[in-house]
Design a protein around this motif. Structure first.
Motif, PDB file in Angstrom:
ATOM      1  N   THR A   1       0.846  -1.191   0.000  1.00 41.75           N
ATOM      2  CA  THR A   1       0.000   0.000   0.000  1.00 41.75           C
ATOM      3  C   THR A   1       0.881   1.240   0.000  1.00 41.75           C
ATOM      4  O   THR A   1       1.728   1.396   0.884  1.00 41.75           O
ATOM      5  CB  THR A   1      -0.922   0.026   1.225  1.00 41.75           C
ATOM      6  N   PRO A   2       0.734   2.124  -0.980  1.00 40.06           N
ATOM      7  CA  PRO A   2       1.611   3.302  -1.026  1.00 40.06           C
ATOM      8  C   PRO A   2       1.222   4.330   0.025  1.00 40.06           C
ATOM      9  O   PRO A   2       0.098   4.332   0.517  1.00 40.06           O
ATOM     10  CB  PRO A   2       1.368   3.850  -2.438  1.00 40.06           C
ATOM     11  N   THR A   3       2.173   5.169   0.365  1.00 39.51           N
ATOM     12  CA  THR A   3       1.856   6.316   1.198  1.00 39.51           C
ATOM     13  C   THR A   3       0.900   7.207   0.415  1.00 39.51           C
ATOM     14  O   THR A   3       1.196   7.605  -0.717  1.00 39.51           O
ATOM     15  CB  THR A   3       3.137   7.111   1.533  1.00 39.51           C
ATOM     16  N   TYR A   4      -0.273   7.490   0.991  1.00 40.24           N
ATOM     17  CA  TYR A   4      -1.254   8.300   0.275  1.00 40.24           C
ATOM     18  C   TYR A   4      -0.676   9.685  -0.024  1.00 40.24           C
ATOM     19  O   TYR A   4       0.079  10.242   0.778  1.00 40.24           O
ATOM     20  CB  TYR A   4      -2.535   8.440   1.090  1.00 40.24           C
ATOM     21  N   PRO A   5      -1.023  10.263  -1.170  1.00 39.94           N
ATOM     22  CA  PRO A   5      -0.498  11.580  -1.519  1.00 39.94           C
ATOM     23  C   PRO A   5      -0.709  12.631  -0.436  1.00 39.94           C
ATOM     24  O   PRO A   5       0.150  13.477  -0.222  1.00 39.94           O
ATOM     25  CB  PRO A   5      -1.262  11.920  -2.804  1.00 39.94           C
ATOM     26  N   LYS A   6      -1.857  12.587   0.247  1.00 40.61           N
ATOM     27  CA  LYS A   6      -2.101  13.585   1.304  1.00 40.61           C
ATOM     28  C   LYS A   6      -1.061  13.474   2.413  1.00 40.61           C
ATOM     29  O   LYS A   6      -0.644  14.489   2.989  1.00 40.61           O
ATOM     30  CB  LYS A   6      -3.512  13.421   1.879  1.00 40.61           C
ATOM     31  N   ASP A   7      -0.615  12.252   2.709  1.00 38.57           N
ATOM     32  CA  ASP A   7       0.402  12.048   3.737  1.00 38.57           C
ATOM     33  C   ASP A   7       1.794  12.353   3.191  1.00 38.57           C
ATOM     34  O   ASP A   7       2.623  12.962   3.886  1.00 38.57           O
ATOM     35  CB  ASP A   7       0.356  10.616   4.260  1.00 38.57           C
TER      36      ASP A   7
ATOM     37  N   GLY B   1     -10.438   7.723   4.950  1.00 38.03           N
ATOM     38  CA  GLY B   1     -10.407   8.080   6.363  1.00 38.03           C
ATOM     39  C   GLY B   1      -8.998   8.067   6.915  1.00 38.03           C
ATOM     40  O   GLY B   1      -8.057   8.582   6.311  1.00 38.03           O
ATOM     41  N   HIS B   2      -8.830   7.424   8.056  1.00 42.34           N
ATOM     42  CA  HIS B   2      -7.520   7.371   8.689  1.00 42.34           C
ATOM     43  C   HIS B   2      -6.562   6.513   7.873  1.00 42.34           C
ATOM     44  O   HIS B   2      -6.894   5.408   7.445  1.00 42.34           O
ATOM     45  CB  HIS B   2      -7.638   6.788  10.098  1.00 42.34           C
ATOM     46  N   THR B   3      -5.381   7.028   7.628  1.00 42.49           N
ATOM     47  CA  THR B   3      -4.334   6.255   6.957  1.00 42.49           C
ATOM     48  C   THR B   3      -3.151   6.025   7.889  1.00 42.49           C
ATOM     49  O   THR B   3      -2.664   4.902   8.012  1.00 42.49           O
ATOM     50  CB  THR B   3      -3.851   6.969   5.684  1.00 42.49           C
ATOM     51  N   ALA B   4      -2.706   7.090   8.563  1.00 42.65           N
ATOM     52  CA  ALA B   4      -1.549   6.941   9.452  1.00 42.65           C
ATOM     53  C   ALA B   4      -1.405   8.177  10.320  1.00 42.65           C
ATOM     54  O   ALA B   4      -1.985   9.242  10.043  1.00 42.65           O
ATOM     55  CB  ALA B   4      -0.272   6.726   8.650  1.00 42.65           C
ATOM     56  N   PHE B   5      -0.619   8.020  11.391  1.00 45.37           N
ATOM     57  CA  PHE B   5      -0.183   9.150  12.198  1.00 45.37           C
ATOM     58  C   PHE B   5       1.209   9.553  11.714  1.00 45.37           C
ATOM     59  O   PHE B   5       2.050   8.707  11.412  1.00 45.37           O
ATOM     60  CB  PHE B   5      -0.118   8.773  13.679  1.00 45.37           C
ATOM     61  N   LEU B   6       1.450  10.845  11.644  1.00 44.65           N
ATOM     62  CA  LEU B   6       2.757  11.384  11.277  1.00 44.65           C
ATOM     63  C   LEU B   6       3.377  12.002  12.520  1.00 44.65           C
ATOM     64  O   LEU B   6       2.798  12.900  13.137  1.00 44.65           O
ATOM     65  CB  LEU B   6       2.627  12.431  10.174  1.00 44.65           C
ATOM     66  N   VAL B   7       4.534  11.497  12.901  1.00 42.60           N
ATOM     67  CA  VAL B   7       5.228  11.975  14.099  1.00 42.60           C
ATOM     68  C   VAL B   7       6.445  12.782  13.655  1.00 42.60           C
ATOM     69  O   VAL B   7       7.344  12.251  12.991  1.00 42.60           O
ATOM     70  CB  VAL B   7       5.677  10.813  15.000  1.00 42.60           C
ATOM     71  N   GLN B   8       6.459  14.059  13.995  1.00 40.58           N
ATOM     72  CA  GLN B   8       7.568  14.938  13.631  1.00 40.58           C
ATOM     73  C   GLN B   8       8.502  15.094  14.826  1.00 40.58           C
ATOM     74  O   GLN B   8       8.099  15.516  15.916  1.00 40.58           O
ATOM     75  CB  GLN B   8       7.045  16.313  13.205  1.00 40.58           C
ATOM     76  N   LEU B   9       9.774  14.751  14.607  1.00 45.15           N
ATOM     77  CA  LEU B   9      10.803  14.855  15.634  1.00 45.15           C
ATOM     78  C   LEU B   9      11.912  15.766  15.142  1.00 45.15           C
ATOM     79  O   LEU B   9      12.275  15.730  13.964  1.00 45.15           O
ATOM     80  CB  LEU B   9      11.378  13.470  15.961  1.00 45.15           C
ATOM     81  N   ARG B  10      12.467  16.564  16.052  1.00 44.12           N
ATOM     82  CA  ARG B  10      13.556  17.477  15.694  1.00 44.12           C
ATOM     83  C   ARG B  10      14.854  17.011  16.357  1.00 44.12           C
ATOM     84  O   ARG B  10      14.888  16.780  17.572  1.00 44.12           O
ATOM     85  CB  ARG B  10      13.228  18.905  16.144  1.00 44.12           C
ATOM     86  N   ARG B  11      15.896  16.896  15.572  1.00 43.83           N
ATOM     87  CA  ARG B  11      17.211  16.510  16.093  1.00 43.83           C
ATOM     88  C   ARG B  11      17.842  17.693  16.798  1.00 43.83           C
ATOM     89  O   ARG B  11      17.914  18.794  16.257  1.00 43.83           O
ATOM     90  CB  ARG B  11      18.091  16.058  14.924  1.00 43.83           C
ATOM     91  N   ILE B  12      18.292  17.464  18.052  1.00 43.98           N
ATOM     92  CA  ILE B  12      18.968  18.515  18.809  1.00 43.98           C
ATOM     93  C   ILE B  12      20.349  18.024  19.217  1.00 43.98           C
ATOM     94  O   ILE B  12      20.676  16.838  19.104  1.00 43.98           O
ATOM     95  CB  ILE B  12      18.156  18.937  20.050  1.00 43.98           C
ATOM     96  N   GLU B  13      21.141  18.947  19.723  1.00 46.41           N
ATOM     97  CA  GLU B  13      22.483  18.576  20.167  1.00 46.41           C
ATOM     98  C   GLU B  13      22.393  17.700  21.406  1.00 46.41           C
ATOM     99  O   GLU B  13      21.599  17.959  22.307  1.00 46.41           O
ATOM    100  CB  GLU B  13      23.318  19.823  20.447  1.00 46.41           C
ATOM    101  N   HIS B  14      23.219  16.686  21.464  1.00 44.94           N
ATOM    102  CA  HIS B  14      23.197  15.729  22.568  1.00 44.94           C
ATOM    103  C   HIS B  14      24.191  16.161  23.632  1.00 44.94           C
ATOM    104  O   HIS B  14      25.401  16.131  23.427  1.00 44.94           O
ATOM    105  CB  HIS B  14      23.578  14.339  22.042  1.00 44.94           C
TER     106      HIS B  14
ATOM    107  N   SER C   1       6.143   0.820  -2.454  1.00 44.61           N
ATOM    108  CA  SER C   1       5.906   0.892  -3.896  1.00 44.61           C
ATOM    109  C   SER C   1       6.468   2.158  -4.512  1.00 44.61           C
ATOM    110  O   SER C   1       6.319   2.387  -5.715  1.00 44.61           O
ATOM    111  CB  SER C   1       4.401   0.793  -4.179  1.00 44.61           C
ATOM    112  N   GLY C   2       7.095   3.021  -3.704  1.00 46.65           N
ATOM    113  CA  GLY C   2       7.753   4.209  -4.227  1.00 46.65           C
ATOM    114  C   GLY C   2       6.929   5.473  -4.226  1.00 46.65           C
ATOM    115  O   GLY C   2       7.368   6.488  -4.765  1.00 46.65           O
ATOM    116  N   GLY C   3       5.747   5.454  -3.595  1.00 51.13           N
ATOM    117  CA  GLY C   3       4.915   6.653  -3.587  1.00 51.13           C
ATOM    118  C   GLY C   3       5.580   7.821  -2.880  1.00 51.13           C
ATOM    119  O   GLY C   3       5.674   8.933  -3.420  1.00 51.13           O
ATOM    120  N   LEU C   4       6.063   7.584  -1.652  1.00 46.88           N
ATOM    121  CA  LEU C   4       6.730   8.653  -0.915  1.00 46.88           C
ATOM    122  C   LEU C   4       8.044   9.030  -1.589  1.00 46.88           C
ATOM    123  O   LEU C   4       8.417  10.212  -1.621  1.00 46.88           O
ATOM    124  CB  LEU C   4       6.968   8.226   0.531  1.00 46.88           C
ATOM    125  N   THR C   5       8.738   8.046  -2.152  1.00 47.27           N
ATOM    126  CA  THR C   5      10.002   8.313  -2.843  1.00 47.27           C
ATOM    127  C   THR C   5       9.806   9.356  -3.936  1.00 47.27           C
ATOM    128  O   THR C   5      10.621  10.276  -4.102  1.00 47.27           O
ATOM    129  CB  THR C   5      10.556   7.016  -3.464  1.00 47.27           C
TER     130      THR C   5
END
Length: 266
Positions: A75-81, A243-256, A104-108
């Motif tokens: 199943t490809p990543t839906y265009p909206k996602d 309807g629901h396809t997935a949750f998108l979790v956004q994370l930001r890389r910070i200095e360790h 299948s290369g949709g997000l690619t």
């Protein structure tokens, strides 16, 4: 339009038909057929009809059209996602982005278009069949020459340090590859995880905190589109909705550093 191009025909009910134009080719419909030569002569943005009077509009397919209609192994990543992932990664032409789980290369395709011919996409996929499908789907639509496919497990990859402007993960257990990603993702840049269920989201955030990884949890969201059927004077939401396809979790890389390893999820 010319032979070798993709064409999209849309009937009076809004149903679409995607195919590549070929010399001697014929589009067959239950109410007649249309020669590919006639479609080229008519051109995009115009109308054409079968001998039985069935009328179609002619279009060049958008990236959304292609991703929804292309052959698939998964199943490809839906265009909206996919479009939202590019937005959350804050991508621009010339950037380098890492993807794992090509499917299948949709997000690619969306990532490749976002970074442009001067950018780069590294796409990891452990399953050869999926990787080959993603490669074919990319090449058959629009190959910008900026995607490198790698068959392998991202958890075992040795990535160049501080080399990626963004990372997109479509994996069942993304936390298993985070140790490989941390050194490779530039500080203050983003990682986005595509997760079908909320349990995965909770586990991901718990693992980040437990492992004391240098990520800030910026947001978790789901993308919902509500299309309408408008035929004046009648207007109502379409009866068939994605309807629901997935949750998108956004994370930001910070200095360790020692001072910030305990409060990376907010």
């Amino acid at each position: 339009m010319t032979y070798g191009d993709w064409a999209l025909l849309q009937d009076r009910r809004g149903r679409v038909y995607l195919f590549r134009l070929q010399p001697g080719g014929i589009f067959n419909y239950h109410r007649g057929s249309i020669r590919h030569e006639a479609i080229i002569q008519a051109g995009a943005g115009r109308f054409i009809a079968t001998p039985q009077g069935e009328r179609f509009s002619i279009h060049r397919p958008t990236l959304e059209d292609y991703v929804l209609q292309m052959p698939r192994e998964a199943t490809p990543t839906y265009p909206k996602d996919a479009a939202t992932i590019c937005f959350l990664l804050d991508l621009a032409p010339g950037m380098r982005v890492l993807e794992a789980g090509a499917g299948s290369g949709g997000l690619t395709l969306y990532l490749a278009r976002a970074v442009g011919p001067t950018g780069q996409v590294w796409s990891y996929e452990s399953r050869l069949r999926h990787l080959e499908r993603a490669r074919r789907n990319l090449g058959e639509y629009e190959d910008w020459g900026n995607v490198t496919f790698v068959q392998g497990d991202l958890a075992q990859a040795e990535l160049p340090p501080s080399s990626f402007d963004g990372v997109a993960l479509d994996l069942m257990e993304p936390w298993s590859v985070l140790h490989s990603i941390v050194p490779a993702l530039k500080i203050d840049r983003f990682l986005v995880c595509y997760l079908p269920n909320l349990t995965q989201v909770v586990t991901l955030l718990e693992q980040i905190k437990t492992l004391q990884l240098p990520f800030l949890h910026e947001r978790t969201l789901e993308v919902q589109h509500r299309e309408w059927d408008i035929r004046p004077p009648i207007a109502h939401p379409k009866f068939q909705q994605v309807g629901h396809t997935a949750f998108l979790v956004q994370l930001r890389r910070i200095e360790h550093t020692q001072q910030n390893t305990l409060l990376e999820v907010r």
